[in-house]
Design a protein around this motif. Sequence first.
Motif, mmCIF file in Angstrom:
data_model
loop_
_atom_site.group_PDB
_atom_site.id
_atom_site.type_symbol
_atom_site.label_atom_id
_atom_site.label_comp_id
_atom_site.label_asym_id
_atom_site.label_seq_id
_atom_site.Cartn_x
_atom_site.Cartn_y
_atom_site.Cartn_z
ATOM 1 N N GLN A 35 106.725 -51.379 -36.935
ATOM 2 C CA GLN A 35 107.475 -50.150 -37.209
ATOM 3 C C GLN A 35 107.980 -49.483 -35.928
ATOM 4 O OE1 GLN A 35 104.025 -48.463 -39.218
ATOM 5 N NE2 GLN A 35 105.194 -48.336 -41.117
ATOM 6 N N GLY A 66 112.375 -47.162 -36.993
ATOM 7 C CA GLY A 66 111.174 -47.603 -37.688
ATOM 8 C C GLY A 66 110.072 -46.559 -37.659
ATOM 9 N N THR A 67 109.892 -45.913 -36.510
ATOM 10 C CA THR A 67 108.829 -44.925 -36.395
ATOM 11 C C THR A 67 109.164 -43.662 -37.185
ATOM 12 O OG1 THR A 67 108.230 -45.810 -34.228
ATOM 13 C CG2 THR A 67 107.386 -43.634 -34.767
ATOM 14 N N ALA A 117 108.294 -44.507 -40.608
ATOM 15 C CA ALA A 117 106.836 -44.580 -40.725
ATOM 16 C C ALA A 117 106.221 -43.185 -40.824
ATOM 17 C CB ALA A 117 106.253 -45.334 -39.534
ATOM 18 N N SER A 171 109.172 -44.954 -29.709
ATOM 19 C CA SER A 171 108.226 -44.546 -30.744
ATOM 20 C C SER A 171 107.462 -43.291 -30.330
ATOM 21 C CB SER A 171 107.242 -45.677 -31.041
ATOM 22 O OG SER A 171 107.912 -46.760 -31.646
#
Length: 285
Positions: free
Chosen positions: A85, A90-91, A94, A126
């Motif tokens: 992730q 992605g983060t 998430a 991230s």
Amino acid sequence: MSLRLIKLNSGYSIPSVGMGCYNLPPAQTSSIVYEACKLGYRHFDTAVLYHNEAEVAQGISKYLQDHPGAKRLEFFYTTKVWDLQQGTAGTRKAVKDMVAKIGNLEYIDLLLLHSPLPGTKKRLESYAVLQEAVEAGHVRSVGVSNYGRHHVEELLQWSGLTHPPAVNQIEISPWVMRTELAQWCLAQGIHVEAYAPLTHGNRLAAPEPGLALAAACKKYGKSPAQVLVKWSLSKGYIPLPKSKTPSRLKENLEVNDFELTPDEIAGIDQPDSYDPTDWECTDAP
């Protein structure tokens, strides 16, 4: 029993012993966490990888619902962004998913990057998103897991850092001590959470007779697990023992009635051993 609270560099406090929730069956997790709350646990460690985040939150929430005298502030809920992730998009997704899973808990106490393996670019992207989650009020403290010194230094030297890592969660036991890394983190004001402090049970069945661990068990009338939890606490770490058995959950918390001497701690130390029971990526690029 009451757990000592440790002040993090974020200003928030974390209970000195947490319950690791790795490998708890999702169908049983909520009830196991509820029982742990009844026994006195106030600190729970989960992750996207564990597939039981919502169930951990449900167990805490049910306990709070059933015990009006208990307060949300007493509880500490940690989760982690999985490697696949990492990266900005992605983060962000998430974090959105994680927040949806906490239900009545309202916020995540500690959010970690699970490992450094995705590489510098994704690590920093991230971490920037973790900082956004703090600013948005979804998360109170942020940190990292399985990071080596060079990974932490990369973060501390990053121009975008606004919320220094409160924690580095790494595997630590007498057989994988990581003394240099752990003490360096503490010197930076970064607390060290010790996962697998009981070696996933590998060293518990029969501590070698005549050695310091067995001697301490006999002297204090404690189990190997209790002595290992105390060893970790004595080093200044925050151990995360795991069990799904109520009697062992209770036992792992009953460590306030004895103190290991410096000689006993040194005797339990295995500085020449390097025997991790889990993955090793503190040396990743």
